[in-house]
Design a protein around this motif. Sequence first.
Motif, PDB file in Angstrom:
ATOM      1  N   GLU A   1     -11.911  44.013  -7.150  1.00 49.18           N
ATOM      2  CA  GLU A   1     -11.996  44.429  -5.746  1.00 49.18           C
ATOM      3  C   GLU A   1     -11.088  45.632  -5.499  1.00 49.18           C
ATOM      4  OE1 GLU A   1     -10.865  42.771  -1.253  1.00 49.18           O
ATOM      5  OE2 GLU A   1     -10.828  41.389  -2.972  1.00 49.18           O
ATOM      6  N   GLU A   2     -11.591  46.630  -4.806  1.00 49.78           N
ATOM      7  CA  GLU A   2     -10.786  47.803  -4.467  1.00 49.78           C
ATOM      8  C   GLU A   2     -10.344  47.725  -3.008  1.00 49.78           C
ATOM      9  OE1 GLU A   2     -11.702  51.675  -5.664  1.00 49.78           O
ATOM     10  OE2 GLU A   2     -12.788  51.088  -7.480  1.00 49.78           O
ATOM     11  N   GLN A   3      -9.186  48.295  -2.750  1.00 50.82           N
ATOM     12  CA  GLN A   3      -8.677  48.310  -1.376  1.00 50.82           C
ATOM     13  C   GLN A   3      -9.548  49.205  -0.497  1.00 50.82           C
ATOM     14  OE1 GLN A   3      -4.908  49.644  -3.007  1.00 50.82           O
ATOM     15  NE2 GLN A   3      -3.837  48.076  -1.792  1.00 50.82           N
TER      16      GLN A   3
ATOM     17  N   ASP B   1      -1.852  45.120   5.600  1.00 49.00           N
ATOM     18  CA  ASP B   1      -2.691  44.228   4.802  1.00 49.00           C
ATOM     19  C   ASP B   1      -2.723  44.744   3.368  1.00 49.00           C
ATOM     20  OD1 ASP B   1      -5.165  42.934   3.643  1.00 49.00           O
ATOM     21  OD2 ASP B   1      -5.270  42.130   5.674  1.00 49.00           O
ATOM     22  N   ALA B   2      -2.581  43.833   2.416  1.00 51.54           N
ATOM     23  CA  ALA B   2      -2.608  44.221   1.006  1.00 51.54           C
ATOM     24  C   ALA B   2      -3.962  44.796   0.606  1.00 51.54           C
ATOM     25  CB  ALA B   2      -2.275  43.021   0.123  1.00 51.54           C
TER      26      ALA B   2
ATOM     27  N   SER C   1     -11.053  52.477  17.110  1.00 48.12           N
ATOM     28  CA  SER C   1     -12.261  52.108  16.380  1.00 48.12           C
ATOM     29  C   SER C   1     -12.004  51.996  14.889  1.00 48.12           C
ATOM     30  CB  SER C   1     -13.375  53.128  16.644  1.00 48.12           C
ATOM     31  OG  SER C   1     -13.747  53.126  17.992  1.00 48.12           O
ATOM     32  N   SER C   2     -11.330  52.983  14.319  1.00 51.43           N
ATOM     33  CA  SER C   2     -11.103  52.968  12.875  1.00 51.43           C
ATOM     34  C   SER C   2     -10.239  51.786  12.456  1.00 51.43           C
ATOM     35  CB  SER C   2     -10.481  54.290  12.421  1.00 51.43           C
ATOM     36  OG  SER C   2      -9.446  54.688  13.284  1.00 51.43           O
ATOM     37  N   ASN C   3      -9.196  51.479  13.240  1.00 56.53           N
ATOM     38  CA  ASN C   3      -8.359  50.321  12.911  1.00 56.53           C
ATOM     39  C   ASN C   3      -9.159  49.024  12.997  1.00 56.53           C
ATOM     40  OD1 ASN C   3      -6.150  51.938  12.490  1.00 56.53           O
ATOM     41  ND2 ASN C   3      -5.150  51.454  14.421  1.00 56.53           N
ATOM     42  N   ASP C   4     -10.012  48.922  14.008  1.00 57.19           N
ATOM     43  CA  ASP C   4     -10.806  47.710  14.192  1.00 57.19           C
ATOM     44  C   ASP C   4     -11.834  47.544  13.072  1.00 57.19           C
ATOM     45  OD1 ASP C   4     -11.205  45.396  15.571  1.00 57.19           O
ATOM     46  OD2 ASP C   4     -12.465  46.252  17.124  1.00 57.19           O
ATOM     47  N   ILE C   5     -12.491  48.634  12.706  1.00 58.89           N
ATOM     48  CA  ILE C   5     -13.497  48.569  11.641  1.00 58.89           C
ATOM     49  C   ILE C   5     -12.854  48.169  10.319  1.00 58.89           C
ATOM     50  CG2 ILE C   5     -15.066  49.981  10.243  1.00 58.89           C
ATOM     51  CD1 ILE C   5     -15.640  51.584  12.830  1.00 58.89           C
ATOM     52  N   ALA C   6     -11.734  48.800   9.979  1.00 63.40           N
ATOM     53  CA  ALA C   6     -11.051  48.461   8.732  1.00 63.40           C
ATOM     54  C   ALA C   6     -10.603  47.002   8.732  1.00 63.40           C
ATOM     55  CB  ALA C   6      -9.849  49.383   8.527  1.00 63.40           C
TER      56      ALA C   6
END
Length: 665
Positions: A301-303, A321-322, A277-282
Amino acid sequence: MTIPLSNGNGLNGHALPSQQQQHTLPVVSQQPTPSTSTGIAKILIVGGGPAGIVSLRNFLQDESAEGGKEGLDAVLYERREELGGVWYLDPSTLGLEEKNGYPSNRWPIATPSQLLYPSPSYPALIGNVFPRFLTFSGHPFEKPADQYPTLEETYRYLSSVARPLRNHVRTKRDVRQVWELPYLPALSGEEGALPRSGGWLVHTADLSTNPPTDLYEHFSAISFCPSFTTHPSYPNIPGLAAAMRLAPRKIHHAKWYRTVEPFWRSKKVVVVGNGLSSNDIAAQIVGRRRREWGEEMREGEEQVLRALRHDYVDMFPSLPDARYRDIPHVTRIDLRPSDDASEPSLDITLASGEVVTDVDHLIWGTGYQIGVYDWVNVLAREPTQSDVAALSEAGITLDGDKGWRVESQLNKESLAQATTALESLWVRLTPPARYPTEDKAKSAQALLPTVTTSSPSPEPLDLLQPRRVPHLHSHMMSARNPTLAFGALIISATPFVLADLVSRYIRLVWEAEPSSGKGHILPSTFEERRKDEIVRFHELEKTRADLEAGSADALSGSETDDSRIKPKNVVTVNGTVLPALPPSGLLSFHVLRDQELPLQCRFRNTFLQYKPWLRNLIGLRDEEWDEVEREGHRKSMYSEKKKWLQRRRDEERLHSQEKKTNGSS
């Protein structure tokens, strides 16, 4: 008719808990008794998700033409208006959540006319399981449009399986409380027969009425198949409970995530965890930013910050991802008055000591509390004559050899009076769910589950540490009373397949003749029936010891064969080695990991021994159950999903470039 009353030796040979141990199950005696017979007549399935649907199908199936038996007498109760479990995401509830600003920590959602139990899924969900492992035996999964089925495609499959079963389904029926009723003597004329289970008193609420109507029924057996996503799991760290209360729009759990809309424009977003879930949401947040703002990060913009408990696990694929920055796990939350007098400002402290200030959204992808059945009450002792009288006065009476009967006068008031008088007769099956508390907040070290110290006697296994549904046969059926089963308790990498196998095994037990004669497939002693529980207990002890030893070696810099040890419970974030918390499933009792496939094979082999005709069904054929091939194919799902994610990103990038080129021309 009389029932066996207490002889002072405990419940069917089990020692009794003291008055100070009412929160635990009875401690097991050294002399376990033979298995009780089942003699099933009326079965309740609780929960209309994948496990409930396939259980109902398998229980009802008439096998008499193949030399087996007719189907069992079963009914399924589901508290929502449709079957499908987490895969059913109804539009009306989505609309209500959107209108109310996607409220967190409210479940169920109360409206003037009804209670709503939203699914924890979200419209953009795409699974990471191949269709082969989403197939119930004899009912192939229709080929999806892409390599991995969507939420909608999986729901359509479940609906196709459930459609012929509708006459045995009651929706908007919420199971509120369950009580185990005292055992009954063997039926007359059955020489050597075992005591019969007294069955289960079930309190449900009919949610189709306003207000809901209370109903009380008796069932011979119950298979619990609810989703494990009822109770979200949070770490009990300082400040979290206060933040959840005072800043509810900033504290979220993946259970309530539906869309990126509330998050993607926000300046500072922290996603805790690196599971599914956390990987998908991010990924969805940064994907939306990329589509709206372009491939390169724009000024200011902040990461998106991803707080890690442990290194990345292959079965939870994620692309670099950057727009991400990985940070250590959160150990403390502090609130400050905000300038605009709205919710207070949110600061988080990390395991490295770094403080991240002014967090806009803190999203917990920390999983769920597995196996919470505090609403199921099991017998703690044998009944006395006064217990029988109290039950009868409440409206729970004995009807000759037919067993217990629920009279029409039974209601909430009479039952409340009876259960007060019978308080010591029952004990909760498990403790209730745990949530962060302001007065008992613990340090991050407390996130590491505690495993009871080993002992040559079995008593430590009977305390509720580690947290689990205790005293189970094969992780899915009560070893003390086999009329209580759990069709969806094991957290599985292939839950559809496992639920199918488990329910066929449960049927095999429940349709056995109610006697101690040959053909009863359960082991004869309590200790033999709970063997898997004891093995699992000691596995967790060893895992914890290995984790602790590995962490100490890594942090001290010890080396083996000239290479630095880096165990899984040490995480390196921005060049700093920190003691990490293990993946939440690693020390969870009901997450079997590498032991799951052997258990599946055992279930399959057992029921095929009695029902060889099932071997011809798609999903159960011998060629599909080569263990090496099967496990290899399952594990390839995750590497293939990572490739699939990369292809999707490349396609989005190409589409964006074409759109930009066409726009400039």
